[in-house]
Scaffold this active site. Structure first.
Site, PDB file in Angstrom:
ATOM      1  N   LYS A  23     -49.209  21.324  81.394  1.00 42.86           N
ATOM      2  CA  LYS A  23     -48.927  22.603  82.040  1.00 42.86           C
ATOM      3  C   LYS A  23     -49.728  23.700  81.358  1.00 42.86           C
ATOM      4  CE  LYS A  23     -46.029  26.044  81.772  1.00 42.86           C
ATOM      5  NZ  LYS A  23     -46.958  27.078  82.264  1.00 42.86           N
ATOM      6  N   CYS A  56     -53.380  32.623  67.131  1.00 38.11           N
ATOM      7  CA  CYS A  56     -52.143  32.291  66.401  1.00 38.11           C
ATOM      8  C   CYS A  56     -52.327  32.507  64.905  1.00 38.11           C
ATOM      9  CB  CYS A  56     -51.703  30.876  66.703  1.00 38.11           C
ATOM     10  SG  CYS A  56     -53.009  29.681  66.466  1.00 38.11           S
ATOM     11  N   GLU A 102     -45.136  39.221  65.320  1.00 34.89           N
ATOM     12  CA  GLU A 102     -46.446  38.863  65.849  1.00 34.89           C
ATOM     13  C   GLU A 102     -46.793  39.804  67.008  1.00 34.89           C
ATOM     14  OE1 GLU A 102     -47.123  35.085  68.051  1.00 34.89           O
ATOM     15  OE2 GLU A 102     -48.700  34.780  66.568  1.00 34.89           O
ATOM     16  N   GLY A 109     -47.438  28.092  71.577  1.00 31.81           N
ATOM     17  CA  GLY A 109     -47.023  29.353  72.183  1.00 31.81           C
ATOM     18  C   GLY A 109     -46.128  30.133  71.248  1.00 31.81           C
ATOM     19  N   GLU A 145     -46.758  24.407  67.752  1.00 30.15           N
ATOM     20  CA  GLU A 145     -47.694  25.277  67.051  1.00 30.15           C
ATOM     21  C   GLU A 145     -47.370  26.684  67.524  1.00 30.15           C
ATOM     22  OE1 GLU A 145     -50.185  27.562  66.186  1.00 30.15           O
ATOM     23  OE2 GLU A 145     -51.890  26.500  67.088  1.00 30.15           O
ATOM     24  N   THR A 200     -42.909  31.592  69.130  1.00 30.46           N
ATOM     25  CA  THR A 200     -41.845  30.993  68.329  1.00 30.46           C
ATOM     26  C   THR A 200     -40.534  30.972  69.116  1.00 30.46           C
ATOM     27  OG1 THR A 200     -42.900  31.529  66.237  1.00 30.46           O
ATOM     28  CG2 THR A 200     -40.516  31.299  66.184  1.00 30.46           C
ATOM     29  N   GLU A 201     -40.318  32.027  69.885  1.00 31.75           N
ATOM     30  CA  GLU A 201     -39.099  32.108  70.689  1.00 31.75           C
ATOM     31  C   GLU A 201     -38.997  30.931  71.672  1.00 31.75           C
ATOM     32  OE1 GLU A 201     -39.396  35.510  73.184  1.00 31.75           O
ATOM     33  OE2 GLU A 201     -37.452  35.121  74.153  1.00 31.75           O
ATOM     34  N   GLY A 237     -40.686  28.152  71.456  1.00 31.88           N
ATOM     35  CA  GLY A 237     -40.645  26.943  70.629  1.00 31.88           C
ATOM     36  C   GLY A 237     -39.217  26.567  70.266  1.00 31.88           C
TER      37      GLY A 237
HETATM   38  P1  NAI Z   1     -45.020  31.849  75.814  1.00 32.61           P
HETATM   39  O1  NAI Z   1     -44.651  31.123  74.578  1.00 32.61           O
HETATM   40  O2  NAI Z   1     -43.934  32.325  76.711  1.00 32.61           O
HETATM   41  O3  NAI Z   1     -45.991  30.911  76.724  1.00 32.61           O
HETATM   42  C1  NAI Z   1     -46.740  29.816  76.253  1.00 32.61           C
HETATM   43  C2  NAI Z   1     -46.592  28.647  77.231  1.00 32.61           C
HETATM   44  O4  NAI Z   1     -45.230  28.242  77.274  1.00 32.61           O
HETATM   45  C3  NAI Z   1     -46.965  28.975  78.680  1.00 32.61           C
HETATM   46  O5  NAI Z   1     -47.552  27.842  79.268  1.00 32.61           O
HETATM   47  C4  NAI Z   1     -45.616  29.261  79.299  1.00 32.61           C
HETATM   48  O6  NAI Z   1     -45.581  29.080  80.703  1.00 32.61           O
HETATM   49  C5  NAI Z   1     -44.739  28.243  78.603  1.00 32.61           C
HETATM   50  N1  NAI Z   1     -43.304  28.579  78.576  1.00 32.61           N
HETATM   51  C6  NAI Z   1     -42.746  29.813  78.560  1.00 32.61           C
HETATM   52  N2  NAI Z   1     -41.409  29.713  78.554  1.00 32.61           N
HETATM   53  C7  NAI Z   1     -41.112  28.389  78.567  1.00 32.61           C
HETATM   54  C8  NAI Z   1     -39.889  27.643  78.560  1.00 32.61           C
HETATM   55  N3  NAI Z   1     -38.711  28.248  78.530  1.00 32.61           N
HETATM   56  N4  NAI Z   1     -39.968  26.292  78.556  1.00 32.61           N
HETATM   57  C9  NAI Z   1     -41.158  25.668  78.558  1.00 32.61           C
HETATM   58  N5  NAI Z   1     -42.334  26.313  78.577  1.00 32.61           N
HETATM   59  C10 NAI Z   1     -42.324  27.644  78.572  1.00 32.61           C
HETATM   60  O7  NAI Z   1     -45.970  33.045  75.414  1.00 32.61           O
HETATM   61  P2  NAI Z   1     -46.283  34.400  76.244  1.00 32.61           P
HETATM   62  O8  NAI Z   1     -45.042  34.893  76.884  1.00 32.61           O
HETATM   63  O9  NAI Z   1     -47.451  34.155  77.101  1.00 32.61           O
HETATM   64  O10 NAI Z   1     -46.712  35.371  75.073  1.00 32.61           O
HETATM   65  C11 NAI Z   1     -45.732  36.050  74.308  1.00 32.61           C
HETATM   66  C12 NAI Z   1     -46.084  36.067  72.854  1.00 32.61           C
HETATM   67  O11 NAI Z   1     -46.111  34.729  72.385  1.00 32.61           O
HETATM   68  C13 NAI Z   1     -47.443  36.623  72.497  1.00 32.61           C
HETATM   69  O12 NAI Z   1     -47.441  38.010  72.380  1.00 32.61           O
HETATM   70  C14 NAI Z   1     -47.679  35.942  71.181  1.00 32.61           C
HETATM   71  O13 NAI Z   1     -47.022  36.651  70.163  1.00 32.61           O
HETATM   72  C15 NAI Z   1     -47.029  34.595  71.335  1.00 32.61           C
HETATM   73  N6  NAI Z   1     -48.012  33.552  71.660  1.00 32.61           N
HETATM   74  C16 NAI Z   1     -48.460  32.756  70.646  1.00 32.61           C
HETATM   75  C17 NAI Z   1     -49.435  31.816  70.879  1.00 32.61           C
HETATM   76  C18 NAI Z   1     -49.957  30.942  69.781  1.00 32.61           C
HETATM   77  O14 NAI Z   1     -51.068  30.435  69.875  1.00 32.61           O
HETATM   78  N7  NAI Z   1     -49.217  30.709  68.729  1.00 32.61           N
HETATM   79  C19 NAI Z   1     -50.049  31.637  72.196  1.00 32.61           C
HETATM   80  C20 NAI Z   1     -49.466  32.494  73.213  1.00 32.61           C
HETATM   81  C21 NAI Z   1     -48.500  33.405  72.930  1.00 32.61           C
END
Ligand code: NAI
Ligand code: MG
Length: 489
Positions: A178, A287, A385, A231, A253, A233-234, A236
């Site tokens: 996904k 990240c 972050e 993605g 990660e 931490t929340e 995760g």
């Molecule tokens: P996110 O963690 O919500 O999204 C990342 C992935 O997870 C996307 O594919 C999303 O559709 C999926 N996802 C979201 N909620 C989910 C759930 N409940 N169950 C399964 N999959 C789910 O990140 P978002 O909202 O795009 O960005 C928010 C913050 O997250 C950013 O400001 C940043 O701080 C952090 N982030 C960190 C990343 C990293 O590389 N460590 C990458 C992206 C975001």
């Protein structure tokens, strides 16, 4: 790949297919705010179809009887295709994420390297003979975990997909990928070449959609054996809770607030450069971004001044322009999130440069490279972050002070230390609670070396041999060498 209406379809069981709901969603070019494409939206129903296809391919399809050699050849084919199509892939990545084209090209080059590395590793996973005391031959065999759900973010869309697909396929797993809802386009370009590369139907399936309605159903699905997630931490944490119901293997990660530590004896030019590169590469949407810049007090004022002066020369511009070194952030949501931290930062610290929208652009989610200084490590801009071009500069007095501040964070992904004194640098390295530590550099990422976080930055490791291990089970086989009955009863 596209339906008659022009929307990008889902890739399930080797076919481009529509969805049950008929819903689509747009993806944007963040530099123009214009719609780039419409995407067919997957929900739980389509996730189930994708998982069933992956399950069949794993249990009874051609993947079940595939050899490491055949999987290696397929991965080499994919790598070759990525190299051949580097320009269109890089352009698509750049248009969809807003990252500068020179960085987009670097990302796609890295994608090819990841496929090549795991193509090579596929044939180099031996088992063990266990030295047991019983009259037996005892073996440990490595076997694929099964169906892997791969959920990736938007900052390095195809590269994060490759970090997961390549080791999963090398190990012999099948996949449901996904992509992030903001940036699905390059993964779908890659899928066009799966068949030609030799991937049988069902081995890799791609579902596009949102976190709650498309990501969570993958995590919940009882026929999925493993989740690999990059993605926030929340999210995760929510994945760990949801995956507990079926006790899936989970690797995560997650976020970071990585310290980039500068001692007074470090090379001056290299330090200023390294401080800026550490936080501003990819608009700070990294990240491992060096978002907390810790500077020894004796050089602190001069350092902030030099950083601010150089930050003002960073060339913001159209992502496709080869001279551009910073593009817009990825989306309206991310722009709003980063902007809210700019407001918070103004109340918590002093501003050395940037601090707002880059006003020379009337369109696009451009934010100025921003440096806050005199930041207290307890401030929100030092603890949370931000994931944008925003640095928090923090002074420190001596080595123990630097280590204490560096480790005073819930995260533990990365850190960097800059000094010419190898004793001091290595002492600090040993004390840092982080999964990746650079000395006199920040951000280089090598496919051969482990990548992952301590503390709330995640669990498990990607890349290198560690990366494939996360897609393998270990089976113990005990072969009795005594022909006599057990004789117990
Ligand atoms: P996110 O963690 O919500 O999204 C990342 C992935 O997870 C996307 O594919 C999303 O559709 C999926 N996802 C979201 N909620 C989910 C759930 N409940 N169950 C399964 N999959 C789910 O990140 P978002 O909202 O795009 O960005 C928010 C913050 O997250 C950013 O400001 C940043 O701080 C952090 N982030 C960190 C990343 C990293 O590389 N460590 C990458 C992206 C975001
Ligand atoms: Mg989210």
């Amino acid at each position: 790949m596209q339906s008659e209406q022009g929307a990008y379809q889902l890739y399930i069981d080797g076919q481009w297919v529509g969805n049950q709901s008929g819903k689509t969603f747009p993806v944007y070019d963040p530099s123009t705010e214009e719609v780039l494409a419409d995407i067919v939206e997957a929900g739980a129903y389509e996730v189930d179809l994708a998982v069933q296809a992956a399950r069949r391919a794993f249990d009874s399809g051609p993947w079940a009887s595939s050899t490491p050699q055949s999987r290696a050849r397929i991965l080499f084919n994919l790598a070759a295709k990525v190299r051949e199509q580097l320009t269109p892939l890089a352009e698509m990545e750049t248009r969809n994420t807003g990252k500068p084209i020179v960085e987009g090209e670097g990302d796609i080059e890295a994608v090819a390297e990841v496929f090549e590395y795991y193509a090579g590793l596929a044939t180099k996973i031996p088992g063990l003979v266990n030295p047991v005391s019983a009259n037996a031959l005892s073996l440990s065999l490595k076997e694929p975990i099964g169906v892997a759900g791969l959920i990736v973010p938007w900052n390095y869309p195809l590269l994060m997909a490759a970090w997961k697909l390549a080791p999963a396929l090398a190990a012999g797993c099948t996949c449901v990928l996904k992509p992030a809802e903001q940036t699905p386009l390059t993964a779908m370009m890659l899928a066009q070449w799966f068949e030609e590369a030799g991937l049988p139907p069902g081995v890799v399936n791609i579902v596009n959609g949102f976190g709650e309605s498309c990501g969570a159903p993958i995590v919940e699905h009882p026929l999925v054996d493993k989740i690999a997630f990059t993605g926030s931490t929340e999210v995760g944490k929510s994945i760990v809770k949801l995956a507990a119901n079926t006790l899936k293997r989970v690797t995560l990660e997650l976020g970071g607030k990585s310290p980039n530590i500068f001692f007074a004896d470090a090379d001056w030019e290299a330090s200023i450069d390294g401080a800026l590169f550490g936080i501003f590469i990819n608009q700070g949407e990294v990240c491992s971004a060096g978002s907390r810049i810790l500077v020894e007090r004796s050089i602190y004022s001069k350092f902030v001044e030099a950083m601010a002066a150089k930050a003002k020369t960073i060339r913001l511009g159209a992502p496709m322009d080869r001279e551009t070194r910073m593009g817009p952030v990825v989306s309206k949501d991310q722009y709003d999130r980063v902007s809210s931290y700019l407001a918070i930062g103004r109340g918590e610290a002093r501003l050395a440069s940037g601090g707002g929208r880059a006003v020379q652009f009337d369109k696009g989610y451009y934010i100025e490279p921003t440096i806050f200084y005199d930041v207290d490590n307890s401030a929100r801009i030092a603890r949370e972050e931000i994931f944008g071009p925003v640095a928090a500069v923090i002074p420190f007095d001596a080595e123990p002070d630097a280590v204490r501040i560096a480790n005073d964070t819930p995260y533990g992904l990365a850190a960097a230390v800059w000094s010419r004194d190898i004793y001091k640098a290595f002492r600090v390295v040993k004390q840092l609670r982080a999964g990746i530590v650079w000395v006199n550099h920040m951000q280089p990422t090598c496919v051969e070396a482990p990548w992952g976080g301590y503390k709330q930055s995640g669990t498990g490791r990607e890349l290198g041999p560690w990366g494939i291990e996360e897609y393998l089970e270990t089976k113990q086989v005990h072969i009795n060498l005594s022909e006599k009955p057990i004789g117990w009863y």
